[in-house]
Motif scaffolding. Structure first.
Motif, PDB file in Angstrom:
ATOM      1  N   ARG A 197      22.332  21.129  51.444  1.00 21.08           N
ATOM      2  CA  ARG A 197      21.215  21.416  50.543  1.00 21.08           C
ATOM      3  C   ARG A 197      21.149  22.894  50.157  1.00 21.08           C
ATOM      4  NH1 ARG A 197      20.058  17.307  53.859  1.00 21.08           N
ATOM      5  NH2 ARG A 197      18.814  15.545  53.103  1.00 21.08           N
ATOM      6  N   GLY A 198      22.199  23.639  50.505  1.00 28.53           N
ATOM      7  CA  GLY A 198      22.270  25.028  50.070  1.00 28.53           C
ATOM      8  C   GLY A 198      21.961  26.059  51.125  1.00 28.53           C
ATOM      9  N   ALA A 199      21.612  25.643  52.339  1.00 21.79           N
ATOM     10  CA  ALA A 199      21.343  26.616  53.400  1.00 21.79           C
ATOM     11  C   ALA A 199      22.641  27.275  53.846  1.00 21.79           C
ATOM     12  CB  ALA A 199      20.665  25.922  54.588  1.00 21.79           C
ATOM     13  N   GLU A 200      22.526  28.514  54.318  1.00 25.57           N
ATOM     14  CA  GLU A 200      23.693  29.272  54.741  1.00 25.57           C
ATOM     15  C   GLU A 200      23.735  29.327  56.262  1.00 25.57           C
ATOM     16  OE1 GLU A 200      23.734  33.078  52.933  1.00 25.57           O
ATOM     17  OE2 GLU A 200      23.951  32.309  50.896  1.00 25.57           O
ATOM     18  N   THR A 213      21.283  34.366  63.847  1.00 27.26           N
ATOM     19  CA  THR A 213      20.218  33.782  64.661  1.00 27.26           C
ATOM     20  C   THR A 213      19.036  33.380  63.788  1.00 27.26           C
ATOM     21  OG1 THR A 213      20.890  35.148  66.538  1.00 27.26           O
ATOM     22  CG2 THR A 213      18.711  34.141  66.641  1.00 27.26           C
ATOM     23  N   LYS A 214      18.680  34.211  62.811  1.00 24.14           N
ATOM     24  CA  LYS A 214      17.576  33.886  61.903  1.00 24.14           C
ATOM     25  C   LYS A 214      17.892  32.637  61.085  1.00 24.14           C
ATOM     26  CE  LYS A 214      15.746  37.174  59.533  1.00 24.14           C
ATOM     27  NZ  LYS A 214      15.623  38.381  58.657  1.00 24.14           N
ATOM     28  N   ASP A 215      19.172  32.437  60.765  1.00 27.50           N
ATOM     29  CA  ASP A 215      19.552  31.252  59.995  1.00 27.50           C
ATOM     30  C   ASP A 215      19.311  29.961  60.759  1.00 27.50           C
ATOM     31  OD1 ASP A 215      20.325  32.893  57.939  1.00 27.50           O
ATOM     32  OD2 ASP A 215      22.455  32.898  58.489  1.00 27.50           O
ATOM     33  N   VAL A 216      19.295  30.056  62.089  1.00 29.86           N
ATOM     34  CA  VAL A 216      19.144  28.861  62.925  1.00 29.86           C
ATOM     35  C   VAL A 216      17.676  28.494  63.125  1.00 29.86           C
ATOM     36  CG1 VAL A 216      19.659  27.880  65.208  1.00 29.86           C
ATOM     37  CG2 VAL A 216      21.336  29.306  64.057  1.00 29.86           C
ATOM     38  N   PHE A 217      16.753  29.439  62.902  1.00 29.38           N
ATOM     39  CA  PHE A 217      15.337  29.202  63.152  1.00 29.38           C
ATOM     40  C   PHE A 217      14.778  27.958  62.454  1.00 29.38           C
ATOM     41  CE2 PHE A 217      14.205  33.849  64.373  1.00 29.38           C
ATOM     42  CZ  PHE A 217      14.632  33.580  65.662  1.00 29.38           C
ATOM     43  N   PRO A 218      15.150  27.683  61.179  1.00 25.42           N
ATOM     44  CA  PRO A 218      14.552  26.517  60.499  1.00 25.42           C
ATOM     45  C   PRO A 218      14.837  25.168  61.154  1.00 25.42           C
ATOM     46  CG  PRO A 218      15.537  28.008  58.899  1.00 25.42           C
ATOM     47  CD  PRO A 218      15.962  28.489  60.252  1.00 25.42           C
ATOM     48  N   ILE A 219      15.853  25.094  62.015  1.00 26.78           N
ATOM     49  CA  ILE A 219      16.166  23.791  62.617  1.00 26.78           C
ATOM     50  C   ILE A 219      15.629  23.675  64.040  1.00 26.78           C
ATOM     51  CG2 ILE A 219      18.258  23.577  61.229  1.00 26.78           C
ATOM     52  CD1 ILE A 219      19.870  24.230  63.698  1.00 26.78           C
ATOM     53  N   ILE A 220      14.922  24.696  64.515  1.00 25.02           N
ATOM     54  CA  ILE A 220      14.412  24.652  65.889  1.00 25.02           C
ATOM     55  C   ILE A 220      13.350  23.568  66.033  1.00 25.02           C
ATOM     56  CG2 ILE A 220      13.099  25.914  67.628  1.00 25.02           C
ATOM     57  CD1 ILE A 220      14.562  28.415  66.859  1.00 25.02           C
ATOM     58  N   ILE A 221      12.386  23.528  65.086  1.00 21.85           N
ATOM     59  CA  ILE A 221      11.310  22.529  65.175  1.00 21.85           C
ATOM     60  C   ILE A 221      11.856  21.105  65.007  1.00 21.85           C
ATOM     61  CG2 ILE A 221       9.194  21.695  64.079  1.00 21.85           C
ATOM     62  CD1 ILE A 221       8.431  24.568  63.542  1.00 21.85           C
TER      63      ILE A 221
END
Length: 282
Positions: A197-200, A213-221
């Protein structure tokens, strides 16, 4: 364009997976393997010399050979831990100078004091981290989840006399180990879905740890939600099989140590004593 291997997390997670090769290590008593693992981890954690840790790392690599497990597969388990090792090294180098204040002063600038002893602390800590990852990988790759459960329960059975929940403790440890590759697989699926979906993910250089590390934050929840869902499914499956915590359970599998098991544990004790007693110059 994103490389596919950037998302193959399960390939780099060796802890919690079982690889049946039929080696001598696989055929050993799981209780002996757990005892040997504990002895070796303690010895490697106490050893604080370059020479001792090099020998310990070589011994851990030799265990892969004895288990007929490809050493490249073992090395892949270190890759996810590299950022943590680097962060730990920087923190120790900058903030542990009072503890490691001896030795030759190499850098003395403001609050930064780097000595030969602090360098040794950083290097030895990195070696210890890698050695423990190798030992954990060998243990889980050569021992099935059921064997680990029965082995822990058998070793801790004397604690039942003091009302310690031995079976429940062994079950918790085993579930925690078993779910490591499961969560890695779920995280890999989420990263691939987000990337489509375009995430890096994984496009930055390896030294850009903060950005990656910041890129991984959206999938933590979402990953936390999956973990809760998996836990609920596990509870329902155990209740469907009439599992009752604290109740007496019969033991179908009974282990009996053989001569090779006693030789192996004796060898590990001697090796641990060698690491701790031998006067390595550095």
């Amino acid at each position: 364009m994103l490389a596919g291997f950037e998302f193959e997390l399960t390939r780099n997670i060796t802890i919690g997976q079982y690889l049946p090769t039929g080696s001598l290590v696989h055929r050993m008593d799981p209780r002996v393997k757990l005892l040997a693992f504990t002895i070796l981890v303690i010895a490697m954690a106490v050893c604080d010399t370059y020479g001792g840790n090099i020998i310990a790392l070589a011994f851990a690599c030799w265990l892969f050979y004895m288990s007929r497990i490809p050493i490249n597969y073992g090395l892949s388990g270190v890759k996810p831990a590299i950022p943590f090792i680097l962060i730990l090294a920087v923190l120790q180098l900058l903030f542990y100078t009072k503890v490691a204040s001896g030795g030759t002063v190499l850098v003395d600038y403001g609050f930064i004091l780097i000595t030969s002893d602090s360098i040794r602390l950083v290097v030895v800590s990195a070696f210890r981290f890698i050695e423990i990852i190798f030992l954990s990988s060998v243990l889980t790759l050569s021992t099935s989840t059921t064997q680990i459960t029965h082995g822990i329960e058998s070793l801790l059975r004397p604690l039942k006399h003091v009302k310690f929940p031995v079976h429940e403790f062994a079950l918790i440890i085993t579930i925690a180990i078993r779910f490591v590759p499961t969560f890695a697989m779920e995280m890999e699926k989420m990263m691939k879905a987000q990337a489509s979906r375009g995430a890096e993910f994984g496009t930055g250089a390896w030294w850009r740890i903060i950005q990656r590390t910041k890129d991984v934050f959206p999938i933590i929840i979402p990953l936390f939600n999956v973990a809760m869902s998996r836990a609920e499914d596990l509870v329902l499956a155990m209740e469907a099989r009439c599992y009752t915590p604290g109740s007496e359970r019969s033991i179908y599998t009974k282990y009996k140590a053989q001569t090779k098991d006693y030789i192996a544990i004796l060898f590990c004790i001697l090796f641990a004593a060698f690491l701790l007693a031998f006067p390595f110059p550095y």
